[in-house]
Design a protein around this motif. Structure first.
Motif, short mmCIF file in Angstrom:
data_model
loop_
_atom_site.label_atom_id
_atom_site.label_comp_id
_atom_site.label_asym_id
_atom_site.label_seq_id
_atom_site.Cartn_x
_atom_site.Cartn_y
_atom_site.Cartn_z
N LEU A 58 11.76 -14.27 7.83
CA LEU A 58 11.72 -15.12 9.03
C LEU A 58 11.11 -14.37 10.21
CD1 LEU A 58 15.21 -16.85 8.73
CD2 LEU A 58 12.97 -17.85 8.23
N LYS A 59 11.35 -13.05 10.30
CA LYS A 59 10.79 -12.27 11.40
C LYS A 59 9.28 -12.17 11.30
CE LYS A 59 10.62 -9.35 14.84
NZ LYS A 59 10.92 -9.78 16.22
N VAL A 60 8.78 -11.95 10.09
CA VAL A 60 7.33 -11.73 9.91
C VAL A 60 6.60 -13.02 9.54
CG1 VAL A 60 7.76 -9.35 9.25
CG2 VAL A 60 7.48 -11.08 7.46
N ALA A 61 7.29 -14.17 9.64
CA ALA A 61 6.70 -15.45 9.24
C ALA A 61 5.33 -15.73 9.88
CB ALA A 61 7.68 -16.59 9.53
N PRO A 62 5.13 -15.43 11.17
CA PRO A 62 3.80 -15.71 11.75
C PRO A 62 2.65 -15.03 11.00
CG PRO A 62 5.38 -15.35 13.49
CD PRO A 62 6.08 -15.00 12.22
N SER A 63 2.86 -13.78 10.57
CA SER A 63 1.81 -13.09 9.82
C SER A 63 1.64 -13.69 8.43
CB SER A 63 2.12 -11.60 9.72
OG SER A 63 1.85 -10.94 10.94
N LEU A 64 2.76 -14.05 7.79
CA LEU A 64 2.68 -14.66 6.46
C LEU A 64 1.97 -16.01 6.52
CD1 LEU A 64 6.27 -13.84 5.08
CD2 LEU A 64 4.17 -12.49 4.90
N GLU A 65 2.31 -16.80 7.51
CA GLU A 65 1.68 -18.12 7.67
C GLU A 65 0.20 -17.98 7.98
OE1 GLU A 65 5.77 -20.28 9.31
OE2 GLU A 65 4.12 -19.79 10.69
N HIS A 66 -0.16 -16.96 8.75
CA HIS A 66 -1.57 -16.71 9.05
C HIS A 66 -2.34 -16.39 7.77
CE1 HIS A 66 -5.12 -15.25 11.18
NE2 HIS A 66 -5.03 -14.12 10.50
N ARG A 67 -1.73 -15.59 6.89
CA ARG A 67 -2.38 -15.27 5.62
C ARG A 67 -2.56 -16.52 4.76
NH1 ARG A 67 1.46 -9.95 4.49
NH2 ARG A 67 0.45 -8.57 6.03
N LEU A 68 -1.53 -17.35 4.73
CA LEU A 68 -1.62 -18.59 3.96
C LEU A 68 -2.74 -19.48 4.49
CD1 LEU A 68 1.97 -19.95 3.14
CD2 LEU A 68 0.15 -19.35 1.53
N ALA A 69 -2.83 -19.60 5.80
CA ALA A 69 -3.81 -20.49 6.42
C ALA A 69 -5.24 -20.06 6.11
CB ALA A 69 -3.59 -20.54 7.93
N GLN A 70 -5.44 -18.78 5.84
CA GLN A 70 -6.78 -18.28 5.54
C GLN A 70 -7.09 -18.30 4.04
OE1 GLN A 70 -8.61 -17.47 8.33
NE2 GLN A 70 -6.76 -18.15 9.37
N GLY A 117 2.86 -21.18 -12.84
CA GLY A 117 1.42 -21.37 -12.97
C GLY A 117 0.61 -20.42 -12.11
N ASP A 118 -0.70 -20.68 -12.08
CA ASP A 118 -1.62 -19.80 -11.34
C ASP A 118 -1.29 -19.73 -9.85
OD1 ASP A 118 -2.95 -19.28 -13.68
OD2 ASP A 118 -4.52 -20.77 -13.33
N ASP A 119 -0.85 -20.85 -9.31
CA ASP A 119 -0.56 -20.87 -7.87
C ASP A 119 0.57 -19.92 -7.50
OD1 ASP A 119 -2.55 -22.66 -7.45
OD2 ASP A 119 -1.26 -24.38 -7.01
N ALA A 120 1.52 -19.68 -8.41
CA ALA A 120 2.66 -18.82 -8.12
C ALA A 120 2.20 -17.39 -7.86
CB ALA A 120 3.66 -18.86 -9.27
N LYS A 121 1.37 -16.89 -8.73
CA LYS A 121 0.87 -15.53 -8.57
C LYS A 121 -0.06 -15.41 -7.36
CE LYS A 121 -1.17 -11.89 -11.40
NZ LYS A 121 -1.79 -11.58 -12.72
N LEU A 122 -0.88 -16.45 -7.17
CA LEU A 122 -1.78 -16.45 -6.01
C LEU A 122 -0.98 -16.48 -4.72
CD1 LEU A 122 -4.60 -16.61 -4.78
CD2 LEU A 122 -4.52 -19.11 -5.11
N MET A 123 0.13 -17.22 -4.72
CA MET A 123 0.99 -17.27 -3.54
C MET A 123 1.49 -15.88 -3.17
SD MET A 123 2.72 -18.96 -1.19
CE MET A 123 3.00 -20.68 -1.58
N LEU A 124 1.99 -15.13 -4.13
CA LEU A 124 2.52 -13.79 -3.86
C LEU A 124 1.40 -12.85 -3.43
CD1 LEU A 124 5.04 -13.42 -6.83
CD2 LEU A 124 5.56 -13.90 -4.44
N ALA A 125 0.24 -12.96 -4.07
CA ALA A 125 -0.89 -12.09 -3.69
C ALA A 125 -1.37 -12.40 -2.28
CB ALA A 125 -2.03 -12.26 -4.69
N THR A 126 -1.26 -13.67 -1.88
CA THR A 126 -1.69 -14.07 -0.54
C THR A 126 -0.71 -13.64 0.54
OG1 THR A 126 -2.86 -16.00 -1.43
CG2 THR A 126 -2.26 -16.06 0.91
#
Length: 565
Positions: free
Chosen positions: A419-431, A540-549
């Motif tokens: 929750l503390k680092v959510a802004p950085s995680l969300e930024h990575r997801l958005a890109q 599936g593929d999205d699960a691993k991609l999610m963690l890598a992202t």
């Protein structure tokens, strides 16, 4: 991104815990400074901190460690005050005995995570116990009953320790954040002959340098802050320290206000000046003693590192040498004066014994100065591996033996950290290709262990935003998962609709505490799967991609600046 500044502890904390046998745990005041420093110096007498210990030497208490502890307890250190040392006091100590038998300080170090998050790193530091009180569980008590609760109370979501091998595993710490690797040049006169040649060291040559160095003042702090950002340093770290106003105020001013001995005169900070225009154009910072260490070298746009390298490095090394010689001279003169006073006080034998070594030091320093001996001490390059200076000197330097060193890292609540680092995680997801995704991540850590808040973690993401995270998640058994699926299908059939409301759920398994290494970019998800056989990723593929992202591997690791000592 605003840099977080730790709240200052303005008064002694009230905790006072009787642990038996006359031992009491409590927090420090400035009156404890000498005793805590003596405890630390004794504990580290065999350590190579400061200077190597010879095999045939019976070392005295470590003076570098003693000076460092006195600094952080002075009241003007930016990451702790005189009230931030947790100690064990022997209330039954006799006169002349040090009542402090164990100690651990708590620093609050401003840093960053990713591109969007400023945060404080809780840093238990300068930890020791008297040799006669080891293996009694005192450090465990200090950490779990004073240090960790105080760190949590001010909102720290992560703690780091650059400590001795294995020891801190037992307190819930995992090797995770990698220390920045460094390179060393063992002899400047042979490896860099153009740098330290006699001709280059002549006054006329130094006066003609295209770049000069000047001592910064308090008015220069905004400029120092500007040139010490990650971008200015050409650093690639995703986790690291912020060099803000408190850092620079302490480094260029505060430590000199409280300087007590030669062991306090270590940091050299200089602003680089374009000699032709007189314009400030860069920053160089590092240690001048007992070894030369280059920790920061940044130039303004429009200037070239290749052209500035030798002129700046030559003057930086010489200033470090002059600082060390000056400090040693002061110490020798002080010892000589004390010895002369003893002679005058008719303690002739003791005075003559003390006078000899001091006079010898002064004689040797004078001889070295008159001979114009160029410095030959090694230099350590503690810069980003891809920094222009590192690359320019790569063939002249050798990699540090500790290139794979890692800091002990403790994340007591993965949910709070997410929750503390959510802004950085969300930024990575958005890109990423997963921008706007809605999914639930369910982590199974098999069992709750020391240093973790629970045996599982659930993170809910909706439309690319993290809306919740909780540590109390208990993974469903295979039977429970099957029954839930049957219930969902039965409901769809009863409502006369297809079973198309199946939620997107990624299920991940990690060995206890190993998730920390992925969180801070130490290992990629592929490396986690390779190194830990109990790591599994389903969905599936999205699960691993999610963690890598969300948690990409960092190319360059954390720089842990030991100025906090």
């Amino acid at each position: 991104m605003t840099v977080e500044i730790p709240s200052v502890q303005k008064a002694q904390r009230s905790e006072r815990i009787d642990i038996g046998d006359g031992l009491v745990m409590r927090w420090s005041t400035r009156d404890d400074a000498d005793n805590i420093a003596d405890c630390m110096a004794l504990a580290f007498r065999w350590s190579a901190i400061g200077e190597p210990v010879a095999e045939d030497e019976d070392p005295a208490p470590n003076p570098w460690v003693k000076a460092a502890v006195k600094r952080v307890l002075s009241g003007n250190c930016p990451v702790m005050t005189e009230f931030d040392y947790a100690v064990v006091e022997n209330t039954l100590s006799m006169n002349g005995q040090n009542p402090i038998v164990a100690c651990a300080s708590l620093h609050g170090v401003p840093g960053f995570y990713g591109e969007k998050v400023s945060m404080l790193f809780g840093k238990p530091e300068a930890i020791s116990s008297h040799p006669d009180y080891r293996s009694k569980g005192l450090i465990r008590k200090l950490l779990f009953e004073l240090i960790h609760p105080a760190s949590a109370a001010r909102g720290d979501v992560i703690q780091i320790i650059p400590g001795i091998p294995y020891y801190y595993h037992q307190f819930g710490y995992e090797y995770a954040i990698g220390s920045r690797s460094s390179r060393s040049i063992d002899d400047l006169t042979t490896k860099l002959p153009d740098l330290m040649s006699k001709d280059a060291l002549l006054p006329a040559s130094l006066a003609a340098e295209p770049f000069t160095l000047r001592v910064p003042t308090l008015e220069d702090i905004p400029y120092l802050c500007k040139l010490s950002t990650r971008e200015a340093q050409k650093a690639q770290a995703q986790v690291g320290l912020d060099y803000g106003e408190p850092f620079w105020r302490y480094i260029i001013h505060g430590i000199f206000e409280i300087q007590e001995s030669i062991y306090d005169t270590t940091r050299v900070t200089r602003i680089i000046v374009d000699a032709k225009s007189g314009k400030d154009c860069g920053l160089v910072m590092g240690e001048g003693a007992p070894k030369t260490e280059l920790m920061m070298f940044t130039l303004e746009e429009g200037y070239h590192y290749r052209e500035a390298l030798y002129p700046v490095l030559r003057q930086f090394v010489l200033e470090g040498e002059e600082l060390l010689v000056f400090a040693l001279t002061q110490a020798a003169e002080h010892e000589e004066n004390e010895a002369k006073e003893k002679v005058e006080d008719n303690d002739a034998m003791e005075g003559e014994q003390a006078l000899g070594p001091a006079t010898a030091v002064l004689t040797a320093l004078a001889a070295a100065a008159s001979a114009d001996i160029p410095p030959v001490r090694p230099i350590l390059l503690d810069l980003d591996p891809d920094h222009p200076i590192t690359k320019l000197l790569e063939s002249k330097s050798t990699a540090d033996d500790q290139k794979n060193a890692r800091l002990y890292t403790r994340i007591p609540s993965y949910a709070n950290f997410i929750l503390k680092v959510a802004p950085s995680l969300e930024h990575r997801l958005a890109q990423s290709p997963l921008a706007g995704i809605t999914a639930t991540l369910q982590f199974d850590f098999f069992r709750r262990v020391e240093g973790s808040a629970g045996r599982g973690l659930e993170v809910v993401i909706k439309d690319g935003r993290i809306i919740s995270a909780r540590d109390d998640f208990v993974p469903l058994t295979h039977e429970e998962l099957m029954l839930a699926a049957r219930t969902r299908k039965a409901l769809a059939k009863a409502e006369g609709r297809p079973d198309n409301k199946k939620p997107t759920v990624f299920t991940i398994q990690f060995a206890p505490l190993s998730f920390t290494r992925l969180l801070v970019g130490d290992l990629s998800i592929d490396e986690m799967i390779y190194f830990y056989s109990d790591t599994t990723v389903s969905g599936g593929d999205d699960a691993k991609l999610m963690l890598a992202t969300l948690f990409p591997k960092a190319k360059e690791q954390f720089q842990c600046d030991m100025f906090w000592w």
